[in-house]
Design an enzyme around this catalytic site. Structure first.
Site, PDB file in Angstrom:
ATOM      1  N   ASN A  60       0.804  -1.226   0.000  1.00 19.42           N
ATOM      2  CA  ASN A  60       0.000   0.000   0.000  1.00 19.42           C
ATOM      3  C   ASN A  60       0.837   1.275   0.000  1.00 19.42           C
ATOM      4  O   ASN A  60       0.326   2.355  -0.299  1.00 19.42           O
ATOM      5  CB  ASN A  60      -0.938   0.010   1.209  1.00 19.42           C
ATOM      6  CG  ASN A  60      -0.217  -0.265   2.510  1.00 19.42           C
ATOM      7  OD1 ASN A  60       0.341  -1.349   2.697  1.00 19.42           O
ATOM      8  ND2 ASN A  60      -0.213   0.695   3.424  1.00 19.42           N
ATOM      9  N   SER A 117     -11.225  -4.905  -0.258  1.00 23.22           N
ATOM     10  CA  SER A 117     -11.737  -3.630   0.249  1.00 23.22           C
ATOM     11  C   SER A 117     -12.618  -2.959  -0.790  1.00 23.22           C
ATOM     12  O   SER A 117     -12.309  -2.983  -1.986  1.00 23.22           O
ATOM     13  CB  SER A 117     -10.566  -2.711   0.611  1.00 23.22           C
ATOM     14  OG  SER A 117     -11.023  -1.415   0.928  1.00 23.22           O
ATOM     15  N   THR A 122     -26.724  -7.930  10.513  1.00 25.11           N
ATOM     16  CA  THR A 122     -27.603  -7.598   9.396  1.00 25.11           C
ATOM     17  C   THR A 122     -26.787  -7.063   8.230  1.00 25.11           C
ATOM     18  O   THR A 122     -25.985  -6.141   8.385  1.00 25.11           O
ATOM     19  CB  THR A 122     -28.647  -6.553   9.813  1.00 25.11           C
ATOM     20  OG1 THR A 122     -29.417  -7.071  10.894  1.00 25.11           O
ATOM     21  CG2 THR A 122     -29.565  -6.199   8.652  1.00 25.11           C
ATOM     22  N   CYS A 163      -3.290   4.950   7.222  1.00 23.25           N
ATOM     23  CA  CYS A 163      -3.523   4.477   8.598  1.00 23.25           C
ATOM     24  C   CYS A 163      -2.422   4.896   9.553  1.00 23.25           C
ATOM     25  O   CYS A 163      -2.582   4.824  10.757  1.00 23.25           O
ATOM     26  CB  CYS A 163      -3.652   2.949   8.605  1.00 23.25           C
ATOM     27  SG  CYS A 163      -5.047   2.350   7.643  1.00 23.25           S
TER      28      CYS A 163
END
Length: 400
Positions: A171, A219, A259, A344
Site C-alpha cells: 500500500n 476492500s 444484518t 492508517c
C-alpha cells in the site's frame, strides 16, 4: 436571515481555508465512489427502493434485498474466479485480515505464522495480538526492491507453520509480490496461504482456480465503492475452517453475523463489476499517467524512486526527495493531495516502517511521498502536480 446565511456565518474558519480545489493524487488511501456505483446504492436506501432486510425471508422486501446481495456476491467472486459461496462480506479489509488470521488461529494445533515486515498494520497488529496468545511470528524483510521472494517463504516454513500472510501489492510502494508461487509453496507444505489484496483487487489478475491461495482480503473503498464494506474469500476446496469474530444470528454461513448492509454490498458488487469490465483499458491509462508523472519527478535533482520500477501497481509511485523534510514538503503542497505513507499511519512522525524495511535511510524515508493516480485523474492534473512538486522542492532547498 436565511438558513444558508446562518450556515455560512457559523462555519468554522478552518474549513474556509480548505475551500480551494486541490489535485487529488492519493487514490491508494481511498477513492471517490463512482457515480454508477452511487446510483445502484441509492436504489437500496429509500422506501420506494430495495430497502428490505436480506434475512427477512417471509416477504417480497426481504427476497428482493437477498437477491441484490447474492448478485453482488457473484460480481465480487467473478473478479477472482471464485465460487460466490466463498465470498464473506465484512466491514472492510481490516476486518477481513483479522478474520483470516484470528479465525484460522483459534484452536489450531500449529503455532507458527509467517508474514512480512511491510504488511499493512491490520496484519502486523493482528500478528502482534496472536504473539501474545503464544504464537511464534516470523517477519520476512523484503529485498531492496520491495519484493518478498518466494524462496524466503520456503526457507521460513517449519512443521509447525499454520499460515503464511503476504500481501499482493504493498500500500505504500505499490510493489507486487508473486503470491501465486508463494501459494504453491504453501500448498505443497500443507500450509494455509492468505493475501491482503486491498490494493490489487480488480487491478491485477487473481484467479483462485489456478492460484493456490486460501484466503483473500478485499476492500470496497479502494475500487471506487463505498467505505465500510469489504469481503474475505474463503476457499471451500480444500476447506478452510474459520472461527468467527462476530457472533449473533449466523449470517454469512456462520462466519460473520450481523444484518447485511444491502446498499454497501450492492456498491461493492457494482464497483467490482466495473473494475473487471474496464481493467485492461484502465491499467494502460493509469500506467501512462504514472509514467508521465515520474517523467516530471525524476528531473528533480535528488529524486529517488522507492521500490521496483517495474513490479508495481500501474498507478502508484513512492518517491524520496533528498535534502528536504517530508512533512514540510507535504504541508507546502497544499494544492496537491498526496501522502507520506499509509493513510492508517500518516499521523506518525516516525519514518515509514515500510521504507525502513527496504533499507531506505531515515532521512530519505522522511522525505518520501506516495503519489497515486486513479480513475478520475487527468493528464493536466499530473503535469500540474509534477510542476508544483519541482517548484516546492527547489524552494525548500533554497531556504534550508
Amino acid at each position: 436571515m436565511t438558513v444558508s446565511e446562518v450556515q455560512t456565518e457559523s462555519a468554522p474558519s478552518s474549513r474556509r481555508t480548505h475551500e480551494r480545489k486541490a489535485v487529488y493524487l492519493d487514490y491508494a488511501a481511498t477513492t471517490p465512489v463512482d457515480p454508477r456505483v452511487a446510483q445502484k446504492m441509492s436504489a437500496c436506501l429509500l422506501v420506494e427502493g430495495n430497502f428490505g432486510n436480506p434475512a427477512s425471508r417471509s416477504h417480497v422486501f426481504g427476497w428482493e434485498a437477498e437477491e441484490a446481495v447474492e448478485r453482488a456476491r457473484t460480481q465480487v467472486a467473478a473478479v477472482i474466479q471464485a465460487d460466490p459461496r466463498e465470498i464473506v462480506f465484512t466491514s472492510g479489509a481490516t476486518e477481513s485480515d483479522n478474520l483470516a488470521l484470528k479465525g484460522v488461529a483459534d484452536g489450531a494445533d500449529r503455532r507458527h505464522i509467517i508474514t512480512s515486515s511491510v504488511e499493512h498494520k491490520a496484519i502486523l497488529d493482528t500478528c502482534e495480538y496472536l504473539a501474545g496468545k503464544g504464537f511464534r511470528i516470523t517477519y520476512l524483510d523484503p529485498h531492496p526492491d520491495g519484493v518478498v521472494r518466494p524462496e524466503q517463504v520456503a526457507e521460513a516454513l517449519t512443521a509447525d507453520t499454520l499460515i503464511v500472510s503476504i500481501m499482493h501489492a504493498n500500500n505504500e510502494t505499490g510493489v507486487i509480490n508473486d503470491v501465486a508461487t508463494i501459494g504453491s509453496i504453501c500448498r505443497e507444505a500443507g500450509v494455509l496461504m492468505h493475501t491482503d489484496a486491498a490494493q490489487s483487487f480488480g487491478k491485477l489478475p487473481l484467479d483462485v482456480r489456478t492460484m493456490p491461495i486460501d484466503l483473500i482480503s478485499i476492500s470496497g473503498h479502494k475500487i471506487y465503492g463505498p467505505k465500510g464494506i469489504g469481503a474475505l474469500y474463503v476457499r471451500r476446496e480444500p476447506p478452510v475452517h474459520l472461527t468467527p469474530l462476530i457472533h449473533g444470528g449466523g449470517h454469512e454461513r456462520g462466519m460473520r453475523s450481523g444484518t447485511l448492509a444491502t446498499h454497501q454490498i450492492v456498491g461493492l458488487g457494482e464497483a467490482a463489476a466495473i473494475m473487471m469490465r474496464e481493467r485492461e483499458r484502465e491499467h494502460a491509462r493509469l500506467l501512462g499517467l504514472r509514467q508521465r508523472l515520474w517523467s516530471h519527478l525524476k528531473q528533480i535533482p535528488g529524486a529517488v524512486l522507492n521500490g521496483s520500477e517495474d513490479e508495481r501497481l500501474p498507478g502508484l509511485i513512492n518517491v524520496g526527495f533528498e535534502g528536504v523534510d517530508g512533512e514540510t514538503l507535504l504541508m507546502a503542497l497544499d494544492d496537491v493531495a498526496v501522502s507520506s505513507g499509509s493513510a492508517c499511519t500518516s499521523a506518525s512522525v516516525e519514518p515509514s516502517y515500510v521504507l525502513r524495511a527496504l533499507g531506505v535511510d531515515d532521512a530519505l524515508a522522511h522525505a518520501s511521498l506516495r503519489f497515486t493516480v486513479g480513475r478520475f485523474t487527468t493528464e493536466d492534473e499530473v503535469d500540474y502536480a509534477g510542476r508544483r512538486v519541482s517548484e516546492v522542492v527547489t524552494r525548500l532547498r533554497s531556504v534550508g
